[in-house]
Design an enzyme around this catalytic site. Structure first.
Site, PDB file in Angstrom:
ATOM      1  N   GLU A  58       0.792  -1.231   0.000  1.00 15.24           N
ATOM      2  CA  GLU A  58       0.000   0.000   0.000  1.00 15.24           C
ATOM      3  C   GLU A  58       0.827   1.285   0.000  1.00 15.24           C
ATOM      4  OE1 GLU A  58      -4.208  -1.157   1.841  1.00 15.24           O
ATOM      5  OE2 GLU A  58      -2.671  -0.966   3.394  1.00 15.24           O
TER       6      GLU A  58
HETATM    7  C1  ACM Z   1      -2.304  -5.291   4.090  1.00 18.15           C
HETATM    8  O1  ACM Z   1      -3.400  -5.726   4.513  1.00 18.15           O
HETATM    9  N1  ACM Z   1      -2.182  -4.031   3.740  1.00 18.15           N
HETATM   10  C2  ACM Z   1      -1.174  -6.169   3.958  1.00 18.15           C
END
Ligand code: ACM
Length: 677
Positions: free
Chosen positions: A318
């Site tokens: 992310e």
């Molecule tokens: C995640 O759930 N961002 C690994």
């Protein structure tokens, strides 16, 4: 012989052998092979344990803990106190024979065989990890009858299907102290899990002491962090239970807390404060500065000394690239070095980190975003965005672990996780590709948990994931899983886990120490809203929001609702009067509950948000009663009645206080059956 005695004799002749063949198997995970005998091994205070062969101290510790747990359950005063190498072996009823001490590392042999006959128990294992797994099986076998406590005669041959069976615990979004970790490690060991993935750094907290860069934990944690002495304590505690500890230092994104003390690592100038809210944030390390790698070399070197496992997790998830895009220096660097996009820039960063890890003798694990053609294949990809990433990485030659489908923070039913297989039987992968899939991990993300509630979000559902990762692929009978899960859930309590007992405690607080009976009837059929809906219903949760409302007390999966909905389905299938009686009994309870609960709600402002839902449950039950009566009498419903019933269903189906009534579905089925008449 009088008639009763004859009957008793005949009963024993006929029923006892039958019973012996159909033992209620309360094992989870189910072993690879199991053959029941007919007799029993009776547990008495004479019971002693001896370990033969070569074992690490952990097997003696585990045997001693097993003895204490048996003593605790049975009230038997065993003569034996601690099991040591001096413990006599010739007279011991449980003989553990171990070939060699284990190393707690990926791929260590965890197989064992367990043979219970009327006189003795034999537990044989190659490495002491097998002994630990076998002891947990033995503890799950304990039963009782009119003659006392016993183990059923059985021969078990067992070994895991996958070598990597993990639980991730996020200690960053909400701080979870040492004792929470320890009791969850005990829970993991009880269901034969062997990897504790410790999510230690995040936007919301830097939870580990760094002696090299103390500003990291001093400024990034509000004082809530693990000292290095505590980290060693956890590693020892886990190792004693045959569990590897893999730390995760999430980078380059999810790293705001690092920048509070070290803004010079970031891609934007700052200043930074600890993030209090959730989601994907912009702060990200600057991958174009040599300083970043010098810093990370020192930090990861320090951590490599602390954590003995061969694997280290670098996160990698992310990164939204916002601060990279906005940084002219980074853009210039990308142009000069022919780096086409942010994914490639992150792969460049990951390769630099990989060099550092390799220097310190570590292998890399990362979330599926680290998958990139520029990365060598000796890294482990953890798939969270979808099973296709696991398949893709296996095809490209990477080792992988599955977490997609094991996100226990999404509050989905055990059944959903249970049927999610890292290598489904219809997998199109070749055998070589399949062999690259090492297993999986349940993930306990901590946006919405505290030390008080976290166990109830992890257990018992994680036990069925443990089974998926240990037991043969064919073991997938959902009803039998739920039956066993209930038994195992109860046993997990003896390890200090709070997933059952904190429910009543939280309800008591919600009532201000009034009678919790009516509140329990209501909350028993509620579940927190699923996925990430809880963040999307008008409440903004932050790190210090209360986690004490009904939604936090409600269990992730209502067993009452499940049983009710099943009774409705059976009733609609065959009109069975017994099922009709079950559902009518529930309807009467729910119908009457509201009046009693209302006085509690009125007196407890924290419960006010639930008043209309309690009313809706009563209305739903009234409608359900009428529907069941009509169906039983074979009558049709008036059109106006049906219209009204649909309004009741729609009303009761609306979440309140971020919870949902889980019995709406069953009533809706009844109404639909009437509408079809
Ligand atoms: C995640 O759930 N961002 C690994």
């Amino acid at each position: 012989m009088n008639r009763n005695a004859i009957y008793r004799f005949l009963f024993c002749l006929l029923v006892v052998p039958l019973y012996a063949l159909t033992q209620p198997v309360n094992l989870m995970p189910m072993p690879q092979q199991l053959t029941w005998g007919e007799g029993t091994f009776r547990l008495t205070s004479e019971f002693t344990i001896a370990v033969e062969g070569e074992a690490a101290p952990r097997l003696y510790h585990a045997a001693t803990r097993a003895l204490r747990r048996l003593s605790g359950r049975t009230g038997l005063f065993f003569a034996q106190d601690f099991i040591t190498q001096e413990s006599k072996s010739d007279t011991s009823q449980l003989q553990i024979i171990c070939e060699r001490p284990a190393t707690v590392a990926l791929g260590e042999d965890e197989s064992y065989s367990l043979t219970v006959d009327a006189k003795s128990i034999l537990l044989a294992c190659k490495s002491d990890l097998g002994g630990l797994r076998g002891l947990e099986t033995m503890l799950q076998l304990l039963q009782s009858d009119e003659a006392g406590y016993f183990f059923p005669e059985v021969i078990i041959e067992d070994a895991p299907r996958f070598p990597w069976r993990g639980l991730l615990i996020d200690v960053c979004r909400h701080w979870l102290p040492l004792e929470v970790i320890k009791r969850n490690l005990d829970g993991m060991a009880a269901v034969k899990m062997n990897v504790f993935h410790w999510h230690l750094t995040e936007d919301q907290g830097f939870r580990i002491e760094s002696k090299v860069f103390p500003r990291l934990h001093e400024l990034g944690s509000d004082g809530f962090y693990f000292t290095q002495a505590q980290v060693r304590e956890i590693i020892d505690y886990a190792g004693d239970r045959g569990i590897r500890v893999i730390p995760e230092f999430d980078m380059p994104g999810h790293a705001t807390s690092w920048f509070v003390g070290h803004p010079e690592l970031a891609s934007a100038p700052g200043p930074y404060t600890i993030e209090r809210r959730w989601g994907v944030k912009d702060p990200v390390m600057d991958p174009t500065k040599e300083y970043t790698y010098e810093f990370l070399d020192k930090f990861l070197g320090e951590m490599a000394q602390l954590f003995p496992d061969e694997y280290m997790h670098i996160g990698g998830d992310e990164n939204n690239g916002v601060h990279w895009n906005a940084n002219a220096g980074i853009q210039k660097y990308m142009k000069e070095h022919n780096i086409p996009d942010n994914h490639a820039l992150q792969a460049y960063f990951n390769n630099r980190i990989l060099n550092i890890l390799t220097k310190y003798g570590k292998k890399m694990v990362g979330w599926d975003e680290i998958l990139h053609d520029e990365m060598p294949t000796d890294i482990v990809i953890q798939s969270w965005r979808g099973p296709e990433f696991l398949v893709r990485s296996a095809r490209k030659g990477y080792m992988g672990i599955l977490s997609n489908g094991y996100y226990i923070d999404l509050i989905q039913p055990a059944e959903f996780h249970y049927l999610n297989d890292p290598v489904p039987s219809d997998s199109a992968l070749t055998d070589v590709e399949k062999s690259r899939i090492l297993g999986g991990e349940a993930t306990s993300w901590a946006e919405l948990v505290t030390p008080e509630t976290v166990d109830s979000r992890i257990w018992p559902r994680t036990a069925c994931i443990a089974e998926r990762l240990w037991s043969p692929v064919e073991v997938r009978d959902v009803e039998d899983m739920y039956r066993r899960l209930d038994a195992i859930s109860f046993q997990l309590e003896e390890l200090g886990l709070t997933h059952i007992k904190n429910y009543d405690m939280m309800l008591r607080r919600l009532t201000g120490n009034r009678d919790i009976g009516a509140l329990k009837v209501f909350v028993d059929v509620l579940e927190p809203v699923k996925k990430y809906q809880r963040h999307r219903q008008g409440i903004t949760y932050t790190q210090y929001s209360p986690m004490t409302r009904v939604v936090d007390a409600a269990r992730p999966e209502s067993m009452t609702a499940r049983q009710f909905n099943q009774a409705v389905a059976r009733f609609l299938m065959d009109g069975n009067a017994k099922d009709a009686a079950i559902i009518m009994r529930w309807f009467k309870i729910w119908q009457d509950n509201h009046a009693e609960l209302l006085s509690i709600i009125k007196a407890s402002p924290i419960l006010w948000e639930m008043e209309s839902l309690s009313q809706d449950l009563a209305d739903l039950a009234g409608t359900g009663l009428e529907a069941t009566a009509l169906l039983q009498a074979g009558k049709k419903a008036e059109q106006s009645w049906l219209e009204n019933a649909k309004i009741v269903i729609a009303g009761a189906g609306k979440p309140r206080g971020q919870t949902e009534l889980m019995v709406v579905a069953g009533v809706e089925q009844l109404i639909m059956a009437l509408a079809e008449k």
